[in-house]
Design a protein around this motif. Structure first.
Motif, short mmCIF file in Angstrom:
data_model
loop_
_atom_site.label_atom_id
_atom_site.label_comp_id
_atom_site.label_asym_id
_atom_site.label_seq_id
_atom_site.Cartn_x
_atom_site.Cartn_y
_atom_site.Cartn_z
N ALA A 85 -2.67 0.86 3.41
CA ALA A 85 -3.72 -0.02 2.88
C ALA A 85 -5.09 0.32 3.45
CB ALA A 85 -3.38 -1.48 3.17
N THR A 109 -4.20 8.72 -4.17
CA THR A 109 -3.12 7.80 -3.83
C THR A 109 -2.83 7.83 -2.34
OG1 THR A 109 -1.19 9.27 -3.96
CG2 THR A 109 -2.08 8.45 -6.04
N ASP A 110 -2.38 6.70 -1.83
CA ASP A 110 -1.92 6.65 -0.45
C ASP A 110 -0.99 5.45 -0.31
OD1 ASP A 110 -3.21 8.24 2.20
OD2 ASP A 110 -2.01 6.47 2.67
N ASN A 111 -0.15 5.50 0.71
CA ASN A 111 0.80 4.44 1.01
C ASN A 111 0.22 3.42 1.99
OD1 ASN A 111 3.41 3.31 0.71
ND2 ASN A 111 4.08 4.24 2.63
N ARG A 153 1.99 -1.07 4.31
CA ARG A 153 2.61 0.07 3.65
C ARG A 153 3.11 -0.34 2.27
NH1 ARG A 153 1.41 4.66 6.75
NH2 ARG A 153 1.02 3.83 8.82
N TRP A 154 2.64 0.36 1.27
CA TRP A 154 2.97 0.03 -0.12
C TRP A 154 4.48 0.08 -0.37
CZ3 TRP A 154 1.38 -2.07 -4.44
CH2 TRP A 154 1.94 -1.71 -5.66
N PRO A 166 -2.51 2.47 -4.81
CA PRO A 166 -1.38 2.53 -3.88
C PRO A 166 -0.20 3.22 -4.54
CG PRO A 166 -1.56 0.33 -4.82
CD PRO A 166 -2.75 1.10 -5.29
N LEU A 180 -6.58 3.25 1.57
CA LEU A 180 -7.05 2.89 0.23
C LEU A 180 -8.41 2.22 0.28
CD1 LEU A 180 -3.66 1.54 -1.15
CD2 LEU A 180 -4.71 3.74 -1.67
#
Length: 340
Positions: A233, A229-231, A42-43, A254, A236
């Motif tokens: 990994a 965008t996404d949180n 998680r970013w 991210p 992504l």
């Protein structure tokens, strides 16, 4: 969970790896510091950990980047079963023995997390007796590694991106919520793209892109520049693969609900926001996506949101947008057009 987790992390901290997904975020938000390493998919968790832990890593649990071994691995189990199985499978390769004492994997979780089943599988993998202790509403399972440990558990080939017929050939992988199906809400939202297509060359932002379904659908309507965008990994990795395979122009980055993007640059935002954080329903997530959307849009530009019908989006969106128009309500989902 935070109290039990903090206690376990204080045991040999410099020789401990903390595997942290979104269930660990609350402890970091309390200002907790840790001398060992943290690895998160998680970013926002990995960024929040910077300066609070020895080393912070963000990836889809690719343990080889750590380039060291540990005495202990502490892991509050994830919501996705394949993620937990992947960690159980990989943990023995990261653990080392010290003075005759084997390394150990420590699993933590609540009653509804599947912790009892994971404790059984970890014991089989590690070649040890099953251990499960209850601490209030939480459970802990300590698994010392025996070199004659058992076979790997089924992690659905966790590391492998794959094209799926169910996704009309789009690539996806375990570790991503709804990884092997088309979300019904996203499908409903995509049906409105033809009537609300922006001009060619428009800058489109997809907040919470997942494996890129919404971008792939909108890209069929014209030529746009996408920022996805996404949180997560895993999301992504999958979205980047689909951009390359489909020749979609844009970037996959991210981000925590778009917080890292430049204000006032989007001609259109598309979004199917999550409402879970780990095992908990988190209403604040919707507000976060709405506030960032209002910041990112160009003046007068629209946003298209799809949410579960029980989410009070008109009330929440009224703080940020002058117009909130319901486009569709079907099968428990609502599609809204938002504009300032």
């Amino acid at each position: 969970m935070a109290t039990l987790l903090s206690q376990e992390l204080q045991v040999a901290p410099r020789d401990t790896l903390w595997i942290a997904d979104e269930n660990s975020k609350s402890l970091l938000m309390q200002g907790f510091t840790f001398a060992g390493d943290l690895l998160s998919n998680r970013w926002d968790v990995a960024k929040l950990a910077e300066g609070k832990v020895g080393r912070s890593f963000f990836n889809d649990f690719a343990f080889e980047v750590l380039e060291r071994s540990y005495r202990r691995i502490v892991y509050p189990v994830s919501k996705e079963k394949a993620v937990v199985h992947h960690v159980i499978n990989r943990a023995p390769h990261l653990l080392e023995e010290e003075s005759g004492n084997p390394g150990e994997l420590v699993l933590l979780g609540g009653k509804q997390s599947g912790i009892k089943s994971y404790a059984t599988k970890a014991a089989q993998r590690f070649g040890c007796a099953k251990q499960l202790q209850k601490h209030g509403t939480e459970y802990i399972s300590c698994n010392p590694l025996h070199r004659s440990g058992g076979e790997a558990v089924d992690d659905q080939n966790y590391t492998q991106l794959r094209p799926l017929e169910e996704l009309h050939g789009l690539h996806s992988k375990p570790g991503l919520f709804g990884w092997n199906k088309i979300d019904r809400g996203s499908a409903l939202l995509a049906r409105h793209f033809a009537e609300l297509t922006p001009s060619d060359g428009a800058c489109v932002v997809d907040l919470g892109c997942g494996y890129g379904y919404l971008c792939a659908q909108l890209a069929q309507q014209g030529h746009f520049h996408f920022t996805a965008t996404d949180n997560n990994a895993a999301a992504l990795l999958a979205c980047s693969k689909n951009f390359r395979e489909l020749g979609i122009e844009g970037v996959v980055v991210p981000s925590n609900a778009g917080a890292e993007l430049t204000s006032g640059t989007a001609d259109l935002i598309i979004c199917n926001p999550p409402f879970h954080q780990g095992f908990q329903v988190e209403g604040e997530l919707t507000d976060r996506f709405l506030s960032q959307t209002a910041r990112l849009l160009k003046p007068g530009a629209p946003a298209l949101f799809v949410v579960n019908a029980f989410i009070p989006l008109p009330r929440k969106a009224g703080e940020y947008f002058s117009e909130v128009h319901l486009l569709a309500k079907e099968n428990g989902f609502c599609v809204y057009k938002l504009s300032t």
